[in-house]
Write a protein that holds these residues in place. Structure first.
Motif, PDB file in Angstrom:
ATOM      1  N   LEU A   1      37.021  32.268  54.044  1.00 30.45           N
ATOM      2  CA  LEU A   1      38.441  32.111  53.712  1.00 30.45           C
ATOM      3  C   LEU A   1      38.905  33.195  52.752  1.00 30.45           C
TER       4      LEU A   1
ATOM      5  N   ILE B   1      40.261  26.435  59.883  1.00 29.34           N
ATOM      6  CA  ILE B   1      41.207  27.047  58.943  1.00 29.34           C
ATOM      7  C   ILE B   1      40.612  28.332  58.375  1.00 29.34           C
ATOM      8  N   CYS B   2      39.352  28.240  57.939  1.00 31.81           N
ATOM      9  CA  CYS B   2      38.685  29.412  57.366  1.00 31.81           C
ATOM     10  C   CYS B   2      38.553  30.520  58.399  1.00 31.81           C
TER      11      CYS B   2
ATOM     12  N   THR C   1      34.181  28.767  52.637  1.00 27.08           N
ATOM     13  CA  THR C   1      35.184  29.252  51.692  1.00 27.08           C
ATOM     14  C   THR C   1      35.083  30.762  51.507  1.00 27.08           C
TER      15      THR C   1
ATOM     16  N   VAL D   1      42.043  32.217  59.013  1.00 30.63           N
ATOM     17  CA  VAL D   1      42.422  33.092  57.898  1.00 30.63           C
ATOM     18  C   VAL D   1      41.533  34.334  57.881  1.00 30.63           C
ATOM     19  N   PHE D   2      40.257  34.150  58.166  1.00 28.86           N
ATOM     20  CA  PHE D   2      39.300  35.254  58.196  1.00 28.86           C
ATOM     21  C   PHE D   2      39.718  36.322  59.211  1.00 28.86           C
TER      22      PHE D   2
ATOM     23  N   TYR E   1      38.358  22.103  58.386  1.00 25.50           N
ATOM     24  CA  TYR E   1      38.280  23.224  57.453  1.00 25.50           C
ATOM     25  C   TYR E   1      37.615  24.464  58.063  1.00 25.50           C
TER      26      TYR E   1
END
Length: 245
Positions: free
Chosen positions: A197, A16-17, A194, A20-21, A13
């Motif tokens: 994200l 992934i964050c 998050t 995207v960031f 995770y």
């Protein structure tokens, strides 16, 4: 927590964050530059905004730098100056003070955004949502302080979290030691990731502009020199005026 979920949240995770960031911020800057702003409501109740914004930004900047330096600095680099338990106590005290300052400021901003009819009417839903998420994250951070204090003797919590973060940035994720960490730390970490994200889809993108302004201040001076054209005497205004004089 099931081991599969644990490994996903703390090994997969974060990447992934981060992806995207970075990519989301770049895409928004490229495609929607008119939305790249903080949407200030300074014209509406400026006094409360001034106090809340200053307290929030002072606290959040200190917390950001403290988390970054504290987690990503290997123990070997500072053990000659300060022991791990001393560093953890320093983090508890300084982080607690900065967290309280940030909490007061963010609460003022959230109250202003929620209970002032004019400001709420001009606010986007994402503005209110991101403030609530930041407020919850800040409360969770303050909740971790008693747990950190309980581990002050051996600084085990700080060392485990720092080791996890340093493994992440060197692309060697290892969340096995985090199983022993208290639940407030885990929730605080997941919500923090998050926020990264959600960053490109909120008003938080203006943070990039803050860092860019530092580069603007440190830029070299632009030299501007005057240059006279070699014009014939009849076409040179300065020479014509001098000749008439």
């Amino acid at each position: 927590m099931p081991i599969i979920l644990h490994n996903f949240l703390f090994n997969v995770y974060p990447y992934i964050c981060l992806a995207v960031f970075l990519m989301g911020s770049l895409a928004r800057f490229d495609r929607d530059q008119y939305t790249w702003k903080s949407d200030s409501s300074q014209m509406l109740r400026a006094r409360q905004l001034r106090w809340g914004s200053n307290l929030f930004h002072i606290g959040i900047l200190f917390l950001f730098v403290g988390h970054t330096v504290g987690l990503l600095t290997p123990h070997i680099f500072y053990e000659w100056l300060i022991t791990a338990p001393q560093k953890q106590m320093l983090a508890i005290v300084s982080g607690g003070v900065a967290g309280l300052v940030c909490f007061v400021g963010l609460t003022m901003l959230l109250h202003r955004r929620m209970f002032d009819p004019r400001i709420r009417l001009t606010s986007h839903k994402t503005d209110l949502a991101i403030l609530i998420i930041l407020w919850i994250q800040l409360v969770l951070g303050l909740v971790t302080l008693p747990f950190s204090y309980a581990h002050r003797a051996d600084a085990s919590a700080m060392l485990i979290l720092a080791d996890w973060a340093q493994h992440l940035v060197t692309f060697r994720p290892d969340a096995s030691a985090l199983i022993a960490i208290d639940w407030p730390f885990k929730v605080h970490m997941v919500l923090g990731m998050t926020i990264f994200l959600l960053f490109p889809f909120s008003r938080l993108v203006h943070v990039w502009s803050g860092f860019a302004s530092l580069a603007y201040v440190l830029r070299p001076y632009q030299l501007v020199r005057s240059r006279r054209l070699n014009l014939p005497r009849a076409q040179d205004p300065a020479r014509r005026e001098g000749g008439r004089a």
